[in-house]
Design a protein around this motif. Structure first.
Motif, PDB file in Angstrom:
ATOM      1  N   PRO A  61     -16.642 -30.327  -1.916  1.00 27.41           N
ATOM      2  CA  PRO A  61     -15.684 -29.152  -2.338  1.00 27.41           C
ATOM      3  C   PRO A  61     -15.381 -28.002  -1.776  1.00 27.41           C
ATOM      4  CG  PRO A  61     -18.546 -29.030  -2.774  1.00 27.41           C
ATOM      5  CD  PRO A  61     -17.533 -30.342  -2.301  1.00 27.41           C
ATOM      6  N   ALA A  62     -14.780 -27.754  -2.094  1.00 32.46           N
ATOM      7  CA  ALA A  62     -13.683 -26.276  -0.279  1.00 32.46           C
ATOM      8  C   ALA A  62     -12.715 -25.689  -1.967  1.00 32.46           C
ATOM      9  CB  ALA A  62     -12.379 -26.762  -0.443  1.00 32.46           C
ATOM     10  N   LEU A  63     -12.763 -24.324  -1.028  1.00 31.05           N
ATOM     11  CA  LEU A  63     -12.640 -22.938  -1.763  1.00 31.05           C
ATOM     12  C   LEU A  63     -11.606 -22.445  -1.535  1.00 31.05           C
ATOM     13  CD1 LEU A  63     -14.180 -20.498  -3.426  1.00 31.05           C
ATOM     14  CD2 LEU A  63     -14.644 -19.078  -1.539  1.00 31.05           C
ATOM     15  N   ILE A  64     -10.284 -22.312  -2.632  1.00 27.83           N
ATOM     16  CA  ILE A  64      -9.406 -22.105  -1.790  1.00 27.83           C
ATOM     17  C   ILE A  64      -9.423 -20.908  -2.973  1.00 27.83           C
ATOM     18  CG2 ILE A  64      -6.543 -22.856  -3.035  1.00 27.83           C
ATOM     19  CD1 ILE A  64      -7.361 -25.822  -2.557  1.00 27.83           C
ATOM     20  N   VAL A  65      -7.891 -19.587  -1.662  1.00 31.55           N
ATOM     21  CA  VAL A  65      -7.084 -18.993  -2.362  1.00 31.55           C
ATOM     22  C   VAL A  65      -5.564 -19.042  -2.290  1.00 31.55           C
ATOM     23  CG1 VAL A  65      -6.995 -16.010  -1.842  1.00 31.55           C
ATOM     24  CG2 VAL A  65      -9.603 -17.386  -1.356  1.00 31.55           C
ATOM     25  N   ASP A  66      -5.256 -18.424  -3.212  1.00 30.85           N
ATOM     26  CA  ASP A  66      -4.166 -18.920  -2.795  1.00 30.85           C
ATOM     27  C   ASP A  66      -3.100 -17.142  -2.455  1.00 30.85           C
ATOM     28  OD1 ASP A  66      -0.864 -18.078  -3.781  1.00 30.85           O
ATOM     29  OD2 ASP A  66      -1.087 -19.789  -4.943  1.00 30.85           O
ATOM     30  N   VAL A  72     -11.981 -23.430  -6.844  1.00 29.80           N
ATOM     31  CA  VAL A  72     -12.801 -24.060  -6.285  1.00 29.80           C
ATOM     32  C   VAL A  72     -11.734 -25.725  -6.601  1.00 29.80           C
ATOM     33  CG1 VAL A  72     -14.958 -26.008  -6.471  1.00 29.80           C
ATOM     34  CG2 VAL A  72     -14.903 -22.543  -6.214  1.00 29.80           C
ATOM     35  N   ALA A  73     -11.735 -26.517  -5.399  1.00 33.04           N
ATOM     36  CA  ALA A  73     -11.080 -27.469  -5.257  1.00 33.04           C
ATOM     37  C   ALA A  73     -12.255 -29.187  -5.214  1.00 33.04           C
ATOM     38  CB  ALA A  73     -10.611 -28.162  -4.185  1.00 33.04           C
ATOM     39  N   SER A  74     -12.180 -29.826  -6.423  1.00 33.05           N
ATOM     40  CA  SER A  74     -13.285 -30.863  -6.328  1.00 33.05           C
ATOM     41  C   SER A  74     -12.039 -32.457  -6.344  1.00 33.05           C
ATOM     42  CB  SER A  74     -14.322 -30.813  -7.535  1.00 33.05           C
ATOM     43  OG  SER A  74     -13.171 -30.959  -9.122  1.00 33.05           O
ATOM     44  N   GLN A  75     -13.370 -33.277  -5.803  1.00 30.43           N
ATOM     45  CA  GLN A  75     -12.603 -35.432  -6.755  1.00 30.43           C
ATOM     46  C   GLN A  75     -13.583 -35.385  -7.833  1.00 30.43           C
ATOM     47  OE1 GLN A  75     -11.911 -37.818  -3.290  1.00 30.43           O
ATOM     48  NE2 GLN A  75     -13.030 -35.574  -2.040  1.00 30.43           N
ATOM     49  N   VAL A 113      -6.628 -21.286   2.967  1.00 29.97           N
ATOM     50  CA  VAL A 113      -5.806 -20.229   2.215  1.00 29.97           C
ATOM     51  C   VAL A 113      -4.174 -21.078   2.372  1.00 29.97           C
ATOM     52  CG1 VAL A 113      -4.611 -18.635   2.718  1.00 29.97           C
ATOM     53  CG2 VAL A 113      -6.493 -18.430   3.220  1.00 29.97           C
ATOM     54  N   VAL A 114      -3.604 -21.053   0.856  1.00 27.32           N
ATOM     55  CA  VAL A 114      -2.703 -21.590   0.449  1.00 27.32           C
ATOM     56  C   VAL A 114      -2.042 -21.183   0.144  1.00 27.32           C
ATOM     57  CG1 VAL A 114      -4.221 -23.447  -0.415  1.00 27.32           C
ATOM     58  CG2 VAL A 114      -3.497 -21.641  -2.163  1.00 27.32           C
ATOM     59  N   VAL A 137      -2.619 -22.872   4.748  1.00 22.74           N
ATOM     60  CA  VAL A 137      -1.889 -22.445   5.718  1.00 22.74           C
ATOM     61  C   VAL A 137      -2.354 -21.758   6.533  1.00 22.74           C
ATOM     62  CG1 VAL A 137       0.283 -22.243   4.539  1.00 22.74           C
ATOM     63  CG2 VAL A 137      -1.598 -20.675   4.044  1.00 22.74           C
ATOM     64  N   ALA A 138      -4.152 -21.476   5.953  1.00 20.20           N
ATOM     65  CA  ALA A 138      -5.150 -20.778   6.901  1.00 20.20           C
ATOM     66  C   ALA A 138      -6.798 -21.652   7.085  1.00 20.20           C
ATOM     67  CB  ALA A 138      -4.991 -19.871   7.061  1.00 20.20           C
ATOM     68  N   ILE A 139      -7.682 -21.471   7.668  1.00 21.39           N
ATOM     69  CA  ILE A 139      -8.709 -21.727   7.951  1.00 21.39           C
ATOM     70  C   ILE A 139      -9.353 -20.335   7.743  1.00 21.39           C
ATOM     71  CG2 ILE A 139     -11.141 -23.070   7.543  1.00 21.39           C
ATOM     72  CD1 ILE A 139      -9.195 -25.083   7.829  1.00 21.39           C
TER      73      ILE A 139
END
Length: 380
Positions: free
Chosen positions: A26-31, A277-280, A361-362, A368-370
């Motif tokens: 899992p990853a935390l994503i910010v638009d 939160v991104a998951s698969q 960061v997307v 585009v950044a971490i």
């Protein structure tokens, strides 16, 4: 921040088309677009009316704090001394520590922050830590601003009533190393009241208490420059009532499920979701559900269940399935494959953020950044 193998892989993806959907999970994503739009909207609402000092307990990030200050904020709030230390070390200035510090032994740490941040202010609600802080500040020959925390109905922290406020203000005035900057009154229990009329009435009742304390302090010669408080859910009411000189909204940068539900249709809710939160999918063997790799360790558990985003899983529901896993009901009409990506709206953003070390960061489908979460899991 320790860079783990999965994070190193994510960093190699920066700028690649579609990298948002290839992140190790899992990853935390910010638009980034939505985040910037929310920051600009709140800054615009406050501009020319009140000072804005957003609460960094939500994002715990110097990167986001710097964006807020660049948009016009006078500084940021922190809930814990550890957060204030981390953000101060990262160069953030104008920090207000909103939780009264009870432990006198923490005075040296408070003074360490104040020594590098001349605008540092801390909340107090009892004479014992006031005396300890004053003694340490005097020893170091520095001055620290304090605000008296006032209980406006939450019963969590704050002096109870006018007499306690007056007594504490007199204590502060006796110490040359302390300056009474103002008062604080925060109603956390108002923030998620559904419907603006009910929320405004709750705020009005609490602001009557705070107004009474401010008037009593001023009548005794105390200079009250700052009247601070408020949150994401009460901005419209606070602006209308005009008691606060400074607002402390936090969750507006992300807009989690709790706020989206409570503020739906209100001006306070006219913000974009920017945190996911991104998951698969990691198992497809059970007929009614598929299993994703985001469980109790990936989300806060004190709000509604995480909600899948997008059309693919729009009709699906999520249930916690253990520390590392979640159960997601299958979408109708199409099989689900291993590795399919599912992004979730966070139930409660603050404690969800605290489970991660970095924001991915997307912009559209690109990473585009971490960005490190400077104060994640900050000590007390």
């Amino acid at each position: 921040m320790v860079v783990r193998p999965a994070e190193a892989l994510a960093r190699k993806m920066i700028g690649d088309p579609g990298s948002r959907f290839l992140l190790p999970t899992p990853a935390l994503i910010v638009d980034q677009e939505a985040l910037d739009a929310n920051i600009a909207r709140m800054a615009g609402r406050a501009r020319g009316k009140v000072a804005l000092r957003p609460h960094a307990k939500t994002h715990k990030s110097a990167w986001i704090a710097d964006k807020q200050i660049a948009a016009g904020a006078v500084g940021v709030c922190c809930a814990k001394l550890g957060e204030a230390e981390a953000l101060s070390a990262a160069g953030v200035r104008g920090i207000l520590l909103t939780s009264p510090v009870a432990d006198p032994s923490m005075s040296p740490r408070l003074c360490d922050v104040a020594a590098i941040d001349p605008g540092f202010i801390c909340a107090v609600d009892h004479p014992e830590p006031v005396a300890a802080l004053a003694a340490e500040a005097c020893r170091r020959n520095i001055s620290i601003g304090v605000v008296i925390d006032v209980d406006v109905g939450l019963m969590r922290t704050g002096v109870s009533g006018i007499q306690q406020a007056l007594a504490l203000a007199d204590d502060v005035r006796r110490h040359r190393s302390l300056t009474l900057a103002g008062v604080q009154g925060y109603g956390g229990h108002w923030q998620h009241i559904a419907g603006f009329p009910a929320r405004r009435e709750a705020v009005r009742t609490g602001m009557l208490v705070l107004t009474g304390v401010v008037e009593a302090l001023r009548s005794e010669g105390h200079h009250i420059a700052i009247v601070t408080g408020g949150g994401t859910g009460t901005v419209a009411a606070d602006l209308e009532l005009g008691v606060l000189t400074e607002l402390q909204p936090g969750s507006y940068v992300f807009m989690d499920a709790q706020y989206s539900d409570a503020l739906d249709g209100d001006e306070d809710g006219a913000l974009q979701t920017s945190l996911w939160v991104a998951s698969q999918v990691v198992s497809v063997n059970a007929d009614p559900i598929v299993t994703v790799d985001a469980g109790l360790k990936a989300f806060a558990t004190d709000g509604p269940a995480p909600r899948p985003a997008g059309e693919r899983f729009a009709g699906s529901t999520y249930a916690f399935y253990g520390d590392e896993h979640g159960a997601l009901t299958r979408p109708c009409g199409a099989p689900v494959g291993l590795g399919e990506r599912v992004e979730f709206l966070t139930p409660h953003c603050d404690p969800t953020v605290d489970r991660y070390d970095a924001y991915h960061v997307v912009h559209g489908d690109r990473v585009v950044a971490i960005v490190p979460i400077d104060a994640a899991r900050a000590s007390r």
